[in-house]
Motif scaffolding. Structure first.
Motif: not given
Length: 308
Positions: A122-146
């Protein structure tokens, strides 16, 4: 979106959405990470506000079972509440970052690197009302135990704890918001869950921390992003993140109203002029939180003072 033919899944979801006060605006055939078919549902409210949320499920998923239906019902009911927010996909972190989360490719898929994990992108964006280009593409990993504690590897059963793990990772300074970049890991392990209490733990907070969080939420999501439209102040997703209850958040909001910082509208709230007057403070808090996410170079290593 194009409309897909009626299937058992679309019929089930249509009824469940209607029971939660939602409309299925449109449906679309999709593909998951492994190119297996999914169905994408665009959900909205009957008031035609234009705000929508996306729900993506494996095409063959059957949630009409005793162990799955309650969580689906809760997910849809909470989605209906968030859709009354000016920006339903926006959140704040304890550290002071307003962010929006989108483009998640549900359901989970097995890691292709050989690790025993399930992954969702997924993607996380900075949402400060200024159309910021700052973001992070994320890879959230869930262990088999979890994964053993999750009823199904589908969006309604995981979105809340994934979003909260992302917020917690930002609080740790372990996700950097950039103009561009590769995917960054968000590990989701059993440290976030108590099998004994059967509940998630992300952030230990006290009343002061929770009130500050709610003030930040009203400032950014209502005042800055929402043109002072009220936001759901007792969201259970926030309650999980803060290790509290929705009822406690509502109580904290009442305290903030007494202080003249919030105006309550049942379980929604907007910021008052007194709250919005804190703009300099909250913008400085945002900048500090952003700075904390940036990696720092060890100056001793630069000078050669290392025993590695």
């Amino acid at each position: 979106m194009t409309t897909t033919p009626q299937t058992a899944l679309t019929a089930m979801l249509g009824k469940a959405a209607n029971d939660a006060g939602l409309l299925v605006i449109a449906t679309e055939a999709g593909l998951d990470f492994n190119q297996k078919p999914t169905t994408r549902f665009r959900l909205g409210l009957p008031d035609d506000s234009g705000r929508t949320l996306l729900l993506e499920l494996s095409e063959a998923f059957d949630f009409d079972k005793p162990e799955l239906l309650p969580a689906m019902t809760t997910h849809l009911q909470e989605a209906a509440k968030r859709l009354r927010n000016p920006h339903p996909d926006a959140y704040v972190t304890v550290a002071g970052l307003p962010v929006s989360l989108d483009s998640f490719a549900w359901p989970f898929h097995r890691s292709t690197s050989g690790a025993d994990t399930f992954i969702v992108h997924g993607t996380v964006h900075l949402a400060n009302g200024q159309n910021s280009p700052l973001h992070a593409k994320v890879s959230a990993s869930m262990t088999l135990t979890f994964a053993e504690i999750v009823p199904a590897a589908e969006q309604p059963y995981a979105e809340t704890f994934i979003y909260n793990a992302i917020r917690k990772t930002l609080d740790y300074g372990q996700l950097e918001l950039l103009k561009s970049g590769n995917r960054q890991p968000v590990p989701v392990t059993t440290r976030y869950y108590s099998r004994w209490q059967k509940k998630f733990f992300f952030t230990d907070t006290d009343d002061d921390t929770r009130m500050e969080f709610l003030a930040l939420k009203a400032f950014w999501l209502s005042g800055v992003l929402g043109n002072s439209a009220p936001v759901w102040i007792s969201d259970p997703r926030d309650a999980q993140y803060l290790n509290t209850t929705a009822e406690e958040l509502q109580r904290m909001a009442g305290e903030l109203e007494k202080q003249g910082l919030l105006q309550l509208h049942a379980d929604y709230a907007s910021g008052t002029p007194a709250l919005m007057a804190r703009a300099t403070e909250y913008e400085a808090k945002l900048m500090k939180a952003l700075e904390y996410t940036k990696p720092t170079f060890n100056e001793e290593m630069r000078a050669g003072h290392t025993n590695m």
